[in-house]
Structures are given as C-alpha cells and as structure tokens.
Design an enzyme around this catalytic site. Structure first.
Site, mmCIF file in Angstrom:
data_model
loop_
_atom_site.group_PDB
_atom_site.id
_atom_site.type_symbol
_atom_site.label_atom_id
_atom_site.label_comp_id
_atom_site.label_asym_id
_atom_site.label_seq_id
_atom_site.Cartn_x
_atom_site.Cartn_y
_atom_site.Cartn_z
ATOM 1 N N ASP A 19 0.853 -1.185 0.000
ATOM 2 C CA ASP A 19 0.000 0.000 0.000
ATOM 3 C C ASP A 19 0.891 1.237 0.000
ATOM 4 O OD1 ASP A 19 -2.209 1.637 0.148
ATOM 5 O OD2 ASP A 19 -2.682 1.199 2.241
ATOM 6 N N ASP A 29 -3.114 2.430 -6.083
ATOM 7 C CA ASP A 29 -1.959 2.527 -5.180
ATOM 8 C C ASP A 29 -1.824 1.362 -4.207
ATOM 9 O OD1 ASP A 29 -4.176 3.173 -3.647
ATOM 10 O OD2 ASP A 29 -3.148 4.729 -2.509
ATOM 11 N N GLU A 30 -2.500 0.252 -4.452
ATOM 12 C CA GLU A 30 -2.330 -0.901 -3.563
ATOM 13 C C GLU A 30 -2.650 -2.194 -4.302
ATOM 14 O OE1 GLU A 30 -5.194 -1.490 -0.351
ATOM 15 O OE2 GLU A 30 -6.477 0.054 -1.234
#
Length: 196
Positions: free
Chosen positions: A15, A110-111
């Site tokens: 993350d 983003d993860e």
C-alpha cells in the site's frame, strides 16, 4: 511418515503511503514537510482525495469535505488531482510488482495483493521480498510504501496498515499466534468493518 502437507501460502499487501500527496511532494520540493491536500480547493464544493501525513495531524482524511479540511488547517496547500500523472507512476510500481510474481491483484491505483508463495525459491522469504519491493519502489520512484506479509490476503491487508507509513510487518503464520495477534485489536481495525 513424511510430511506431505503443502507449505503455507504467502501473500503481500503493498500500500503506497499517501500516494497522490506523496507524488506532489516529490515533484514539488517546496511542498515537502508541509500539509498537502489533493482535492477540490476549500472555496469550492468537493472532497479530499488524499492528504499528506502532515495534513493528517490536523484530522484531515480522504472523503472529507474540502471546506472542512480548509477550516481544520487554513495553511494547507490544496492541489487539484492529476490522475494521468498518478496513473503513470502507478504503472511504474505495478511493473516492480510483476518482477517478483505474476500473481498481482490490484485493489486500486496505489495498492495490491501479491501471491509470492512460488517466488520464495527465487527471491527469499515473504519478508525479504517485501523489503526488496520497498527498496525498488523507493529507488525508482522516490516514494514509500507499507507492506504486510501474511498467510492470507485479509491478514496481509491488516499487516500493511499496522506500521504505516513506510512500514513492513509480518503477521504470525501459526493459528494460535494469529489469534493472539488479533485479539487485542479493536474491531474497527479489521478490513471492511465500518462504523455500523
């Protein structure tokens, strides 16, 4: 009798830390160390997309009305989102993930979850792979991430949040140790559990 049980699966949850705001701080040195809010300006109707960790100390968080964020931190720097740029940086990061395993499940820009069970004979333990990914991301994008290592995705997600920002946490793999790890945590720490 020989042990015929299969080894435990190993998952990472990676993350990025305050992704949009971190990119803005990376690209604009004058923003570093200051409260940065990516989203609508406080004079317009809209919400916060991401807040830097400096802004979070004022209680600003994603999905908060921008007007409220401006009231909480009048000196915050508000930046309109540049999604095309963020997506390009995300593509760099996912390219790094794919070096270590073909089993990458993106949850958002983003993860992602990474199944590194079969990658360990090439790159080391789940923890070692997590550290290598953190190093690669930092060296190639100048951004930090947090990584959780666990025997399933649910626990890996919990692990990545355990030592944010720029953390790495290995959740226990033995059942009795997992229970001991989870028992003291508030239920709100569990992924998917909301206020209700």
């Amino acid at each position: 009798m020989p042990d015929t049980s299969s080894p435990p699966r190993v998952f990472l949850h990676v993350d990025m830390d305050a992704f949009y705001a971190a990119i803005e701080q990376r690209d604009h040195p004058e923003y570093r160390g200051k409260p940065v809010v990516v989203g609508s300006p406080p004079t317009q109707r809209g919400v916060v997309s991401t807040a830097s960790y400096e802004a979070r100390t004022f209680g600003i968080h994603s999905a908060m009305p921008s007007r409220e964020a401006g009231q909480r931190c009048p000196h915050a720097i508000f930046v309109l989102p540049n999604m095309h740029h963020y997506e390009m940086v995300s593509a760099q990061i996912f390219t790094i993930f794919n070096r270590y395993t073909p089993f990458v499940e993106g949850l958002s820009i983003d993860e992602a979850f990474l199944d590194v069970t079969g990658s360990q004979h090439l790159y080391g333990t789940g923890e070692e792979i997590g550290r290598r990914i953190k190093t690669d991301i930092l060296e190639e994008t100048a951004l930090t991430c947090s990584v959780g290592v666990a025997p399933n995705k649910f626990l890996a997600k919990l692990g990545s949040e355990y030592r944010k920002p720029d953390g790495l946490f290995v959740v226990p793999f033995e059942k009795k140790d997992i229970v001991a790890f989870l028992r003291p945590l508030p239920v709100t720490r569990l992924w998917g559990v909301g206020k209700v």
